[in-house]
Design a protein around this motif. Structure first.
Motif, PDB file in Angstrom:
ATOM      1  N   ARG A  59      18.156  41.766  -8.088  1.00  0.00           N
ATOM      2  CA  ARG A  59      17.443  40.780  -7.248  1.00  0.00           C
ATOM      3  C   ARG A  59      16.171  41.294  -6.682  1.00  0.00           C
ATOM      4  NH1 ARG A  59      23.089  40.333  -4.901  1.00  0.00           N
ATOM      5  NH2 ARG A  59      23.962  39.066  -6.116  1.00  0.00           N
ATOM      6  N   GLN A  80      13.606  41.203  -9.555  1.00  0.00           N
ATOM      7  CA  GLN A  80      13.219  39.788  -9.659  1.00  0.00           C
ATOM      8  C   GLN A  80      12.471  39.098  -8.751  1.00  0.00           C
ATOM      9  OE1 GLN A  80      17.449  38.373 -10.058  1.00  0.00           O
ATOM     10  NE2 GLN A  80      17.391  37.933 -12.135  1.00  0.00           N
ATOM     11  N   ASP A  81      12.353  39.386  -7.453  1.00  0.00           N
ATOM     12  CA  ASP A  81      11.586  38.879  -6.507  1.00  0.00           C
ATOM     13  C   ASP A  81      10.241  39.349  -6.654  1.00  0.00           C
ATOM     14  OD1 ASP A  81      13.476  37.130  -5.540  1.00  0.00           O
ATOM     15  OD2 ASP A  81      14.086  38.417  -4.090  1.00  0.00           O
ATOM     16  N   GLY A  96      10.713  35.409 -12.027  1.00  0.00           N
ATOM     17  CA  GLY A  96      12.053  35.346 -11.111  1.00  0.00           C
ATOM     18  C   GLY A  96      13.299  35.129 -12.088  1.00  0.00           C
TER      19      GLY A  96
END
Length: 474
Positions: free
Chosen positions: A130, A133-134, A324
């Motif tokens: 995560r 991805q951010d 994302g």
């Protein structure tokens, strides 16, 4: 999902051959081997011809206990933007261990190592994904890796582990069918079972590569022809879903261009046969101009029919087009995994990596013979890469380079990348009064001084470094 087609791994050694190959829709480049502000001319020419270029990272270590390094993420994102890439890819692996979480020296593997398929490791991996991805400007896909060793007391199969990773993060998958074959030979894992458990609709693309078997162990070399067993697994996958892209990897011992072309044709044929078996006729890809003015290569038939996919795994009209994670259907809890989980994972990974690269005892539950095989393979890879990044060393040392480096690597782990490793190796030899030949020793001293910008270390420095190496071996 972006429809990629048939691709090949771009490497400097085969850049000219790749440019000349017909029917290549896209290429993949190792992200760490390029600079965002100074792309190789060959990649620039390919992009100008409309060939998609995807950066493939090898150093993030998203399966490690530490959170992803912001600088590494930023660099990967910059390369994706510079290449106009529709996505970036990395591996489900750890590549370093130790450091602040364990209060031990940071160790580098120089290789992709498997994460344990446990709840602790999955929690840590999901948070790391995560974070990545951010930070990244385009979607991320993660690759399953090949492994010589298995962790004791695993709680999930590979397919279950990957399926839950996708469910919790929306990350895409880069399925390497050669790695499934490697794990079948080395760990007895059934490729068909793994494919049956995967969320195949989340596949971004597929890797195909060759290897070789030695003494009952399959080595994923990327330096040998693709075997029939790997093509069979590709066929099994393609019978379940039409992958958006399939790519041939070759990293060493590069064959003539016609052999690369033949392997690409074999891969394409597997996809065409599988599409027909599903009752779906292959679709002719859009023609693209190739090469210089006056020369054009037209793509042949490619299996391009998208398979049904779960809505939760597709980027829809309202999703972030720039990147994302893919949207997920249900709300996903996003608590940071307990620091205790990171701590436990850090300790276990550091213990294994220390056994592999520093000669410490093999942790309980691991196959000692397999750990030994992996340790020797890591040392051999280090020697090969150091010979490439510092070609003067084998020139100076001649036939003594490899045995001297392997002896050094048995107790001297890599702590700062391959260029630092080359300098440390040269320093190690000089401190031991080697090479014995005065002319060679003078050449090696001059090489070391030129690249390190230092004088040979004095007695106090030698004592500090000796203590550091002793600490690593504990």
């Amino acid at each position: 999902m972006t429809e990629l087609g048939i691709g090949i791994g771009w490497r400097p050694e085969i850049a000219e051959a790749v440019e000349a190959l017909s029917g290549v829709d896209w290429v993949e480049v190792v992200a760490e081997n390029i600079c965002a502000d100074h792309l190789p001319d060959s990649l620039t020419r390919l992009r100008e011809r409309g060939v998609t270029v995807v950066p493939h990272g090898v150093s993030l270590g998203l399966g490690g206990a530490d959170r992803p390094d912001p600088a590494r993420l930023a660099a990967l994102g910059e390369k994706a933007v510079a290449l106009g890439a529709p996505l970036v890819t990395e591996h489900i692996a750890f590549v370093r261990a130790g450091g602040p979480l364990t209060a031990t020296p940071l160790l580098e593997a120089g290789h992709l190592l498997p994460v344990p398929r446990t709840r602790d490791a999955l929690d840590v991996l999901c948070e790391n994904v995560r974070i990545a991805q951010d930070a990244l400007p385009v979607p991320l896909a993660l690759e399953n890796i090949a492994a010589l060793i298995a962790w004791p007391d695993e709680e999930m199969t590979e397919g279950q582990f990957l399926a839950e990773l996708v469910e919790r993060t929306g990350v895409r998958l880069l399925v390497d069918v050669a790695n499934l074959h490697t794990n079948h030979v080395n760990r007895g894992e059934d490729p068909a079972e793994a494919l049956s458990e995967l969320p195949v609709e989340a596949i971004a693309y597929v890797h195909v590569a060759g290897g070789v078997e030695r003494d009952g162990v399959w080595h994923d070399t990327h330096a040998h022809p693709v075997p029939g067993a790997v093509l069979d697994i590709l066929g099994d996958l393609a019978s379940r879903v039409s992958p958006p892209g399939v790519l041939l990897e070759r990293d060493d011992d590069f064959p003539p261009a016609e052999e690369l072309a033949a392997e690409l044709e074999a891969i394409t044929a597997v996809g065409v046969r599988s599409a027909r078996a599903r009752g779906v006729p292959p679709v002719r890809a859009e023609s693209r101009a190739r090469g210089k003015a006056g020369t054009a290569h037209v793509h042949g038939a490619r299996p391009r029919i998208p398979a049904p996919r779960r809505p939760s795994l597709l980027i829809g009209a309202g999703a972030r087009a720039s990147g994302g994670p893919m949207p997920v259907a249900a709300p996903v809890e996003d608590p940071a995994p307990a620091e205790a989980a990171r701590q436990r994972l850090a300790v276990t990974q550091a213990s294994l990596l220390s056994a592999l690269v520093a000669g410490t005892p093999v942790p309980e539950g691991f196959d000692t013979r397999r750990v030994g095989v992996q340790s020797r393979a890591l040392a051999a890879k280090r020697a090969g890469v150091v010979a490439k990044v510092a070609p003067e060393l084998p020139e100076i040392l001649g036939k003594d380079f490899r045995p001297a480096f392997l002896a050094y690597a048995r107790s001297r782990p890599m702590t700062g990348g391959y260029r630092r490793d080359a300098l440390d190796f040269a320093e190690h030899l000089l401190l031991a009064g080697r090479p014995e030949d005065p002319a060679e020793r003078r050449q090696l001293t001059e090489w070391w001084q030129d690249r390190s910008g230092s004088r040979p270390p004095g007695r106090a420095t030698r004592l500090v470094r000796a203590a550091r190496h002793a600490l690593v071996r504990r």
